[in-house]
Write an enzyme that holds these catalytic residues in place. Structure first.
Site, PDB file in Angstrom:
ATOM      1  N   CYS A  69       0.823  -1.217   0.000  1.00 28.89           N
ATOM      2  CA  CYS A  69       0.000   0.000   0.000  1.00 28.89           C
ATOM      3  C   CYS A  69       0.854   1.263   0.000  1.00 28.89           C
ATOM      4  O   CYS A  69       0.570   2.206  -0.746  1.00 28.89           O
ATOM      5  CB  CYS A  69      -0.938   0.014   1.201  1.00 28.89           C
ATOM      6  N   HIS A 125       2.374   1.702  -3.447  1.00 33.72           N
ATOM      7  CA  HIS A 125       1.313   2.031  -4.393  1.00 33.72           C
ATOM      8  C   HIS A 125       0.902   3.502  -4.247  1.00 33.72           C
ATOM      9  O   HIS A 125       0.813   4.241  -5.231  1.00 33.72           O
ATOM     10  CB  HIS A 125       0.120   1.094  -4.129  1.00 33.72           C
ATOM     11  N   GLU A 126       0.651   3.935  -3.012  1.00 34.24           N
ATOM     12  CA  GLU A 126       0.182   5.304  -2.784  1.00 34.24           C
ATOM     13  C   GLU A 126       1.297   6.324  -3.011  1.00 34.24           C
ATOM     14  O   GLU A 126       1.039   7.411  -3.540  1.00 34.24           O
ATOM     15  CB  GLU A 126      -0.425   5.453  -1.388  1.00 34.24           C
ATOM     16  N   ILE A 127       2.531   6.001  -2.649  1.00 29.78           N
ATOM     17  CA  ILE A 127       3.643   6.925  -2.903  1.00 29.78           C
ATOM     18  C   ILE A 127       3.863   7.058  -4.409  1.00 29.78           C
ATOM     19  O   ILE A 127       4.122   8.161  -4.908  1.00 29.78           O
ATOM     20  CB  ILE A 127       4.910   6.494  -2.143  1.00 29.78           C
TER      21      ILE A 127
END
Length: 162
Positions: free
Chosen positions: A130, A133-135
């Protein structure tokens, strides 16, 4: 607290790197609350400010309600393991579509809290997935860019049909 509209793929905003947060005031807390509400309604387990059209380096992740939500301001990966792992990924901006993505199995992330305090932690498993993915999204890299060209084209075609 508010549920905000989510930017849908292939909106060009999803390909723009978010700006560093420098002011840690009430509007930042409100943004984090809105992100959490929006993510839960989507539903999802992670969301960034760019997903709602706000180009600021803010992400909220909630793997389960028992551990609760985590907010990361200005997160950056400072170390990646050489060991990799595959995990199914998707996006609140491309609902209903998922594919396996290979990423480092563990990462160390430096970030700031909602009050601006510096922090650093290591993560593995789903939290490592996560965070990466978010970075990526905060850096303007939509998750499908981590797929082979063939898998990316198939995923995009499936999304257009949905």
């Amino acid at each position: 607290m508010a549920i905000r509209p989510i930017i849908r793929f292939p909106d060009p905003l999803l390909g723009i790197a978010a700006e560093t947060v420098s002011r840690f005031e009430e509007d930042l807390r409100q943004l984090a609350e809105d992100l959490l509400d929006t993510m839960r309604a989507a539903p999802g387990i992670g969301i960034t400010a760019p997903h709602i059209g706000v180009l600021r380096r803010v992400t909220v992740i909630e793997l389960d309600q028992k551990t609760g939500p985590r907010t990361f301001i200005n997160p950056e990966i400072v170390w990646r393991s050489s060991e990799t792992a595959r995990h199914s990924e998707g996006s609140v901006s491309m609902p209903g579509i998922s594919e396996e993505v290979e990423r480092p199995a563990s990462v160390r992330v430096r970030y700031q809290t909602l009050s601006g305090e510096p922090a650093e932690e290591e993560a593995d498993g789903l939290m490592a997935v996560c965070l990466q993915h978010e970075i990526d999204q905060l850096d303007g890299i939509f998750w499908t860019r981590r797929l082979s060209r063939l898998k990316r084209e198939r995923a995009e075609k499936r999304f257009k049909k949905s």
